[in-house]
Design an enzyme around this catalytic site. Structure first.
Site, PDB file in Angstrom:
ATOM      1  N   ASP A 227       0.854  -1.190   0.000  1.00 15.14           N
ATOM      2  CA  ASP A 227       0.000   0.000   0.000  1.00 15.14           C
ATOM      3  C   ASP A 227       0.889   1.238   0.000  1.00 15.14           C
ATOM      4  O   ASP A 227       1.948   1.248   0.640  1.00 15.14           O
ATOM      5  CB  ASP A 227      -0.906   0.022   1.241  1.00 15.14           C
ATOM      6  CG  ASP A 227      -2.146   0.887   1.035  1.00 15.14           C
ATOM      7  OD1 ASP A 227      -1.983   2.093   0.745  1.00 15.14           O
ATOM      8  OD2 ASP A 227      -3.256   0.353   1.146  1.00 15.14           O
TER       9      ASP A 227
ATOM     10  N   LYS B 203     -16.491  -5.225  -2.950  1.00 20.78           N
ATOM     11  CA  LYS B 203     -17.361  -4.088  -2.677  1.00 20.78           C
ATOM     12  C   LYS B 203     -18.479  -4.080  -3.716  1.00 20.78           C
ATOM     13  O   LYS B 203     -18.222  -4.026  -4.918  1.00 20.78           O
ATOM     14  CB  LYS B 203     -16.569  -2.780  -2.761  1.00 20.78           C
ATOM     15  CG  LYS B 203     -15.232  -2.800  -2.014  1.00 20.78           C
ATOM     16  CD  LYS B 203     -15.397  -2.959  -0.517  1.00 20.78           C
ATOM     17  CE  LYS B 203     -14.025  -2.962   0.171  1.00 20.78           C
ATOM     18  NZ  LYS B 203     -14.113  -3.135   1.619  1.00 20.78           N
TER      19      LYS B 203
END
Length: 350
Positions: A236, A301
């Site tokens: 990340d 999602k």
């Protein structure tokens, strides 16, 4: 009992309805769904007198993605306001004997408002059930459920151990660890409990394993892996929690999660990136098909509409990719309590 009642997260009634309709049809059961928006449950209505029990006998709870609980029921019971216990006991005499009685409501504000009534009914109902000999320790795996819709209406039914949640309201409640960097950590903890049997934890979630966390920052999912003694490569561009980095078990690499490739196979890949579900599915399929990881837990999602259809598309894409690669695998998917507009998927390759 001719119907099945399924609990779900409020707002996901259409998805739960679409799923049970499709699953039931694959086993030769046909009917229609009764539901209202954001009521937290749906009822699949059939015609045959024993269709509800037969359907839950044909299913496994792991087949269900959007349902938190499933029970066989008949139509609503009118309890009245003065003779609730008597009305429920009379209806219960039609049920098979059970080991226990659970009294529940939907996970909604209206359901929570019935807590006082549940407390009031609990003792006299249990006494009545015992006096009527409706509870027997030898009734292995059978549970009675009283599901209160309101102060006047309820469903009364049964579940079996093969096809049900073992948690009240179908909710596994977990305590947030105070040193975790974000509440998202509970998503992965719940997923581990849901998808990996406790007896397999010493093999599948053991100390010394290696893992990659895509979209890791600030480290909620990495935390769960580190707690189990795994060495984690956290991918990340954002910062990771200082306490996690201090463990010495985390290699933080600022890289694109869609482009990163591990130098060697890892035991686990986890991913909770906010990206389109089909993009994430394709990425997970690539890792699993290429053999970069043996196991994966990831979140999808979901869009605001047609969520069940999107989930079906993603799972079909994943299976097709793994089949083409010749992999042997198990896939489980669940709309967990700590999920919101997403589902969690677990894939274990052999």
């Amino acid at each position: 009992m001719k119907n099945v009642l399924l609990y779900c997260r409020p707002g996901f009634e259409k998805d739960c309805a679409g799923e049970i309709t499709e699953l039931a049809s694959t086993h030769g059961f046909y009917g229609y769904v009764r539901m209202q928006p954001k009521q937290g449950f749906v009822v699949f209505v059939m015609e045959k007198a024993d269709a509800g029990e037969s359907l839950i006998d044909a299913l496994s709870f792991s087949d269900l993605i959007f349902a938190r609980q499933i029970i066989a029921v008949n139509d609503e019971i009118s309890m009245g306001s003065g003779g609730r216990v008597e009305a429920l006991l009379d209806a219960a005499k039609q049920l098979p004997l059970a080991q226990d009685l659970w009294i529940e409501t939907a996970d909604t504000n209206e359901g929570k408002g019935l807590a006082g009534l549940i407390k009031k009914l609990d003792k006299p109902l249990r006494q009545g059930w015992k006096k009527a000999s409706l509870l027997r320790t030898k009734a292995v795996g059978i549970r009675h459920h009283l599901f209160l819709v309101s102060g006047e209406l309820a469903y009364l039914g049964v579940s079996n151990a093969k096809c049900r949640s073992e948690f009240p309201l179908g909710i596994r409640r977990l305590r947030f660890p105070s040193n975790a960097p974000s509440r998202s950590t509970l998503k992965l903890e719940e997923a581990m409990h849901e998808f990996v049997p406790a007896k397999k934890w010493p093999v599948l979630l053991r100390e010394g394993m290696t893992a990659v966390d895509l979209g890791a920052a600030p480290g909620g999912w990495t935390y769960q892996l580190v707690e189990r003694g795994m060495r984690v490569t956290a991918i990340d561009n954002g910062p990771m929690g200082e306490l996690l980095m201090a463990t010495g078990l985390v290699d933080h690499q600022k890289a694109d999660g869609f482009k990163f490739q591990p130098p060697r196979q890892v035991d686990w890949l986890v991913c909770d990136m906010v990206e389109k579900p089909q993009m994430v599915t394709e990425l997970m399929a690539k890792w699993l098909s290429q053999g970069w990881t043996r196991r994966s837990i990831f979140n999808l999602k979901l869009p605001m509409k047609k969520r069940f259809q999107e989930v079906s598309t993603c799972l079909a894409l994943l299976k097709n990719s793994l089949d083409k690669a010749g992999r042997q695998y198990e896939i489980q998917a669940k709309h967990l309590y700590h999920d919101r507009e997403e589902i969690t998927v677990c894939v274990i390759c052999h």
